[in-house]
Design a protein around this motif. Structure first.
Motif, short mmCIF file in Angstrom:
data_model
loop_
_atom_site.label_atom_id
_atom_site.label_comp_id
_atom_site.label_asym_id
_atom_site.label_seq_id
_atom_site.Cartn_x
_atom_site.Cartn_y
_atom_site.Cartn_z
N ASN A 162 4.79 -2.33 2.50
CA ASN A 162 4.11 -1.04 2.39
C ASN A 162 5.12 0.09 2.25
O ASN A 162 6.25 0.00 2.74
N ASP A 163 4.71 1.18 1.59
CA ASP A 163 5.64 2.27 1.32
C ASP A 163 6.00 3.05 2.58
O ASP A 163 7.02 3.73 2.61
N ASN A 164 5.16 3.00 3.60
CA ASN A 164 5.47 3.67 4.87
C ASN A 164 5.81 2.58 5.89
O ASN A 164 6.76 1.86 5.72
N THR A 165 5.02 2.43 6.94
CA THR A 165 5.29 1.45 7.99
C THR A 165 4.32 0.28 7.89
O THR A 165 3.29 0.37 7.22
N GLY A 166 4.62 -0.78 8.63
CA GLY A 166 3.68 -1.88 8.71
C GLY A 166 2.43 -1.48 9.48
O GLY A 166 1.31 -1.75 9.06
N ILE A 167 2.62 -0.81 10.62
CA ILE A 167 1.51 -0.32 11.43
C ILE A 167 1.92 1.02 12.01
O ILE A 167 3.07 1.23 12.38
N SER A 168 0.96 1.95 12.08
CA SER A 168 1.29 3.32 12.46
C SER A 168 0.27 3.85 13.48
O SER A 168 -0.71 4.49 13.11
N PRO A 169 0.48 3.58 14.78
CA PRO A 169 -0.38 4.18 15.79
C PRO A 169 0.00 5.64 15.99
O PRO A 169 1.15 6.03 15.81
N ASN A 210 0.86 -1.18 0.00
CA ASN A 210 0.00 0.00 0.00
C ASN A 210 0.90 1.24 0.00
O ASN A 210 2.05 1.18 0.45
N GLY A 211 0.38 2.37 -0.47
CA GLY A 211 1.17 3.58 -0.58
C GLY A 211 1.52 4.20 0.76
O GLY A 211 2.48 4.96 0.85
N GLY A 212 0.76 3.91 1.79
CA GLY A 212 1.05 4.39 3.14
C GLY A 212 1.47 3.22 4.01
O GLY A 212 2.40 2.49 3.69
N SER A 213 0.75 3.03 5.11
CA SER A 213 1.03 1.93 6.04
C SER A 213 0.08 0.77 5.80
O SER A 213 -0.97 0.93 5.18
N GLY A 214 0.45 -0.39 6.33
CA GLY A 214 -0.48 -1.51 6.29
C GLY A 214 -1.73 -1.20 7.08
O GLY A 214 -2.85 -1.35 6.60
N LEU A 215 -1.54 -0.73 8.32
CA LEU A 215 -2.64 -0.28 9.18
C LEU A 215 -2.22 1.02 9.83
O LEU A 215 -1.09 1.14 10.31
N ALA A 216 -3.11 1.99 9.83
CA ALA A 216 -2.83 3.27 10.46
C ALA A 216 -4.04 3.69 11.29
O ALA A 216 -5.16 3.23 11.06
N GLN A 217 -3.78 4.56 12.24
CA GLN A 217 -4.83 5.08 13.10
C GLN A 217 -5.28 6.44 12.59
O GLN A 217 -4.47 7.29 12.24
N SER A 218 -6.58 6.64 12.57
CA SER A 218 -7.11 7.96 12.31
C SER A 218 -6.81 8.87 13.49
O SER A 218 -6.53 8.40 14.59
N ASP A 219 -6.85 10.15 13.27
CA ASP A 219 -6.71 11.08 14.39
C ASP A 219 -7.82 10.83 15.40
O ASP A 219 -8.94 10.49 15.04
N GLY A 220 -7.50 11.00 16.66
CA GLY A 220 -8.52 10.83 17.70
C GLY A 220 -8.15 9.73 18.66
O GLY A 220 -7.06 9.18 18.64
#
Length: 194
Positions: A161-168, A130-140
């Motif tokens: 993924n182009d960014n991280t695997g997971i991004s909390p 994916n162009g970002g992370s595999g899983l990311a958190q929305s703001d909040g």
């Protein structure tokens, strides 16, 4: 539904790919998918022939994923795969790849992400990031995410993924991230770096 909806699969058409000798199917949306706004279980393991991993690390995974969500035609920039805005949602048994932004966005509490391949093909052997992370958190404030777990069936792959695997992000509490492969293929040895 007022209660939890369950999305099951039973596709019986010409296969798009094979995995473990089983016929698999690719869903290729041509625009962004709608947000998940009511509690749901999306269960790729209900597709006949699919099965969750049974092996213990560091052995290769024996997962058979037969439902792929391919975001290559969903548009860009900034199109996510699955966006979860409903508490208590479960996503399992899917390969989510090639979206221009993140594979899965979490914007709710008590979300469970088990046994998925985020950023690889359904075999877990080929990079399909994916162009970002595999899983990311929305703001909040999105608390109590479970990404993987102690049982083999819950192990995710977040690789390629182009960014991280997971991004909390800041502001969320009690995320449990365990038992997963990050930057690795399903072999547990070959690198597919984020």
């Amino acid at each position: 539904n007022a209660d939890t909806s369950v999305i099951k699969f039973n596709i019986a058409e010409v296969a798009d790919f094979t995995n473990g000798g089983q016929s698999g199917f690719t869903i290729t949306p041509t625009s962004a998918l709608p947000d998940i706004t009511q509690t749901a279980t999306i269960d790729g393991y209900t597709q006949p022939g699919a099965s969750a991993n049974t092996t213990v690390s560091p052995a290769p995974l024996d997962t058979v994923i037969l439902i792929e969500i391919n975001g290559v035609s969903a548009g860009s920039p900034g199109v996510n795969g699955l966006t979860v805005r409903a508490n208590n949602t479960i996503i399992q048994g899917l390969s989510v790849n090639r979206f221009s932004q993140d594979g899965i966005i979490v914007a709710a509490d008590n979300v469970k992400v088990w046994g998925n391949y985020l950023g690889t093909d359904p075999t877990g052997l080929i990079e399909r990031g994916n162009g970002g992370s595999g899983l990311a958190q929305s703001d909040g404030d999105n608390d109590n995410l479970e990404f993987g777990g102690l049982t083999p069936s819950k192990r995710n792959i977040a690789s390629g993924n182009d960014n991280t695997g997971i991004s909390p992000n800041g502001g969320s509490d009690s995320w449990v991230i365990q038992g997963n492969y990050f930057g690795l293929a399903a072999t547990g040895v070959s690198a597919i770096p984020n």
